[in-house]
Design a protein around this motif. Structure first.
Motif, PDB file in Angstrom:
ATOM      1  N   GLY A 146     -66.421  31.766 -29.501  1.00 38.57           N
ATOM      2  CA  GLY A 146     -65.523  32.739 -30.099  1.00 38.57           C
ATOM      3  C   GLY A 146     -64.672  32.140 -31.254  1.00 38.57           C
ATOM      4  N   ILE A 147     -64.883  32.816 -32.242  1.00 35.19           N
ATOM      5  CA  ILE A 147     -63.926  32.315 -33.411  1.00 35.19           C
ATOM      6  C   ILE A 147     -62.722  33.592 -33.520  1.00 35.19           C
ATOM      7  CG2 ILE A 147     -63.763  31.720 -35.968  1.00 35.19           C
ATOM      8  CD1 ILE A 147     -65.673  30.033 -34.146  1.00 35.19           C
ATOM      9  N   SER A 148     -61.567  33.046 -33.448  1.00 34.72           N
ATOM     10  CA  SER A 148     -60.514  33.995 -33.598  1.00 34.72           C
ATOM     11  C   SER A 148     -59.792  33.996 -35.062  1.00 34.72           C
ATOM     12  CB  SER A 148     -59.441  33.533 -32.588  1.00 34.72           C
ATOM     13  OG  SER A 148     -58.414  34.419 -32.833  1.00 34.72           O
ATOM     14  N   LEU A 149     -60.040  34.948 -35.751  1.00 36.62           N
ATOM     15  CA  LEU A 149     -59.368  35.128 -36.971  1.00 36.62           C
ATOM     16  C   LEU A 149     -58.452  36.255 -36.930  1.00 36.62           C
ATOM     17  CD1 LEU A 149     -62.552  34.592 -39.233  1.00 36.62           C
ATOM     18  CD2 LEU A 149     -60.777  32.841 -38.647  1.00 36.62           C
ATOM     19  N   ALA A 150     -57.135  36.155 -36.684  1.00 36.27           N
ATOM     20  CA  ALA A 150     -56.235  37.050 -36.742  1.00 36.27           C
ATOM     21  C   ALA A 150     -56.029  38.061 -37.941  1.00 36.27           C
ATOM     22  CB  ALA A 150     -54.903  36.783 -35.913  1.00 36.27           C
ATOM     23  N   VAL A 151     -55.844  37.048 -38.985  1.00 33.74           N
ATOM     24  CA  VAL A 151     -55.284  38.046 -40.213  1.00 33.74           C
ATOM     25  C   VAL A 151     -55.995  37.529 -41.542  1.00 33.74           C
ATOM     26  CG1 VAL A 151     -53.198  38.595 -39.488  1.00 33.74           C
ATOM     27  CG2 VAL A 151     -53.321  36.287 -40.348  1.00 33.74           C
ATOM     28  N   LEU A 152     -56.205  38.216 -42.268  1.00 31.52           N
ATOM     29  CA  LEU A 152     -56.884  37.832 -43.645  1.00 31.52           C
ATOM     30  C   LEU A 152     -55.954  37.653 -44.682  1.00 31.52           C
ATOM     31  CD1 LEU A 152     -60.354  39.443 -43.391  1.00 31.52           C
ATOM     32  CD2 LEU A 152     -59.922  37.300 -42.912  1.00 31.52           C
ATOM     33  N   ASP A 153     -54.771  37.981 -44.597  1.00 32.54           N
ATOM     34  CA  ASP A 153     -53.590  38.141 -45.519  1.00 32.54           C
ATOM     35  C   ASP A 153     -52.835  36.800 -45.506  1.00 32.54           C
ATOM     36  OD1 ASP A 153     -50.629  38.169 -46.122  1.00 32.54           O
ATOM     37  OD2 ASP A 153     -51.341  40.344 -46.953  1.00 32.54           O
ATOM     38  N   ASP A 154     -53.111  36.133 -46.615  1.00 33.54           N
ATOM     39  CA  ASP A 154     -52.505  34.615 -46.605  1.00 33.54           C
ATOM     40  C   ASP A 154     -51.138  34.578 -46.376  1.00 33.54           C
ATOM     41  OD1 ASP A 154     -55.106  33.615 -47.322  1.00 33.54           O
ATOM     42  OD2 ASP A 154     -54.610  33.589 -49.373  1.00 33.54           O
ATOM     43  N   GLU A 155     -50.301  35.319 -46.875  1.00 34.25           N
ATOM     44  CA  GLU A 155     -48.862  35.384 -46.689  1.00 34.25           C
ATOM     45  C   GLU A 155     -48.623  35.858 -45.177  1.00 34.25           C
ATOM     46  OE1 GLU A 155     -46.245  37.692 -49.085  1.00 34.25           O
ATOM     47  OE2 GLU A 155     -47.356  36.927 -50.758  1.00 34.25           O
ATOM     48  N   LEU A 156     -49.113  36.736 -44.348  1.00 36.18           N
ATOM     49  CA  LEU A 156     -49.178  36.970 -42.976  1.00 36.18           C
ATOM     50  C   LEU A 156     -49.576  35.996 -42.158  1.00 36.18           C
ATOM     51  CD1 LEU A 156     -48.076  39.309 -41.216  1.00 36.18           C
ATOM     52  CD2 LEU A 156     -50.058  40.307 -41.250  1.00 36.18           C
ATOM     53  N   HIS A 157     -50.691  35.397 -42.679  1.00 33.49           N
ATOM     54  CA  HIS A 157     -51.363  34.132 -41.759  1.00 33.49           C
ATOM     55  C   HIS A 157     -50.332  33.026 -41.730  1.00 33.49           C
ATOM     56  CE1 HIS A 157     -53.565  30.402 -41.850  1.00 33.49           C
ATOM     57  NE2 HIS A 157     -54.173  31.108 -40.894  1.00 33.49           N
ATOM     58  N   ALA A 158     -49.699  32.859 -42.928  1.00 32.26           N
ATOM     59  CA  ALA A 158     -48.686  31.675 -42.818  1.00 32.26           C
ATOM     60  C   ALA A 158     -47.568  31.924 -42.021  1.00 32.26           C
ATOM     61  CB  ALA A 158     -48.223  31.575 -44.476  1.00 32.26           C
ATOM     62  N   GLU A 159     -47.087  33.249 -41.944  1.00 33.22           N
ATOM     63  CA  GLU A 159     -45.881  33.649 -41.131  1.00 33.22           C
ATOM     64  C   GLU A 159     -46.184  33.668 -39.581  1.00 33.22           C
ATOM     65  OE1 GLU A 159     -43.166  37.528 -40.426  1.00 33.22           O
ATOM     66  OE2 GLU A 159     -44.241  37.115 -42.285  1.00 33.22           O
TER      67      GLU A 159
END
Length: 200
Positions: free
Chosen positions: A181-194
């Protein structure tokens, strides 16, 4: 295993003051992991039994490292660091407990006549392919041990280091059931960094 960092402490198998780590071999810092201390321990068990009351679809896990460099703010595993007299916030991301003998202990546990070849999940308490795996290289040995003993396995990860072991996992899938399983929670770069500052 070669370290180009500095040894912080060694306790000859005793716990560090204020840190509930039995069987501590040494604590190490290295320039490749600025701000992180690896507490290398000898584990007595590699297999962790999931409580019967749990709703998880598996009963066994292997976690070669406690704590996680991915630093996901929402990680459900953070409170487990408090059992070690560490905090669930910054310590979870910077004070990693590394089970240096996990592969050998796992092989011994799987070789027991009582082992029923039940599914073993990885990525349940910390990511098995976080960046520290590149330093310690546990996963190939763990996968080999599970396959050698006919044990189905699954991996949940956010780590790109998974690519290193895809051929090994593909071979394993010819012998036992393997789930990835690959967990990709967010695709928004700014939100990802946060939310996931340490993930690739």
């Amino acid at each position: 295993m070669r370290w180009d960092g500095q040894k912080v402490a060694a306790a000859g198998g005793e716990a560090l003051p204020g840190l509930a780590l039995a069987n501590l071999v040494r604590s190490v810092r290295t320039p490749d992991f600025a701000g992180v201390t690896f507490h290398e321990v000898l584990c007595r068990s590699a297999l962790n039994k999931v409580p019967a009351a749990s709703q998880m679809p598996f009963r066994w896990t292997v976690n070669p490292i406690r704590g996680c460099l991915h630093a996901c703010t929402y990680c459900f595993a953070r409170p487990t660091h408090e059992y070690l007299d560490l905090d669930a916030a910054r310590d979870f991301e910077t004070q990693l407990v590394v089970k240096t003998n996990v592969v050998d202990v796992l092989r011994a546990e799987l070789a027991r006549p009582s082992w029923r070849r039940e599914h073993v999940a990885m990525g349940t308490n910390s990511d098995p392919y976080q960046r520290a795996e590149g330093r310690y290289g546990f996963m190939p040995g763990i996968v080999d041990a599970l396959v050698a003993h006919g044990t189905p396995l699954s991996v949940l990860t956010k780590g790109t280091l998974l690519r290193r072991d895809l051929p090994l996992l593909a071979d394993a899938a010819r012998e036992v059931r393997v789930g990835i399983g690959i967990s990709l929670a967010v695709l928004d770069d700014e939100l990802h960094a946060e939310l996931e500052p340490g993930t690739p």
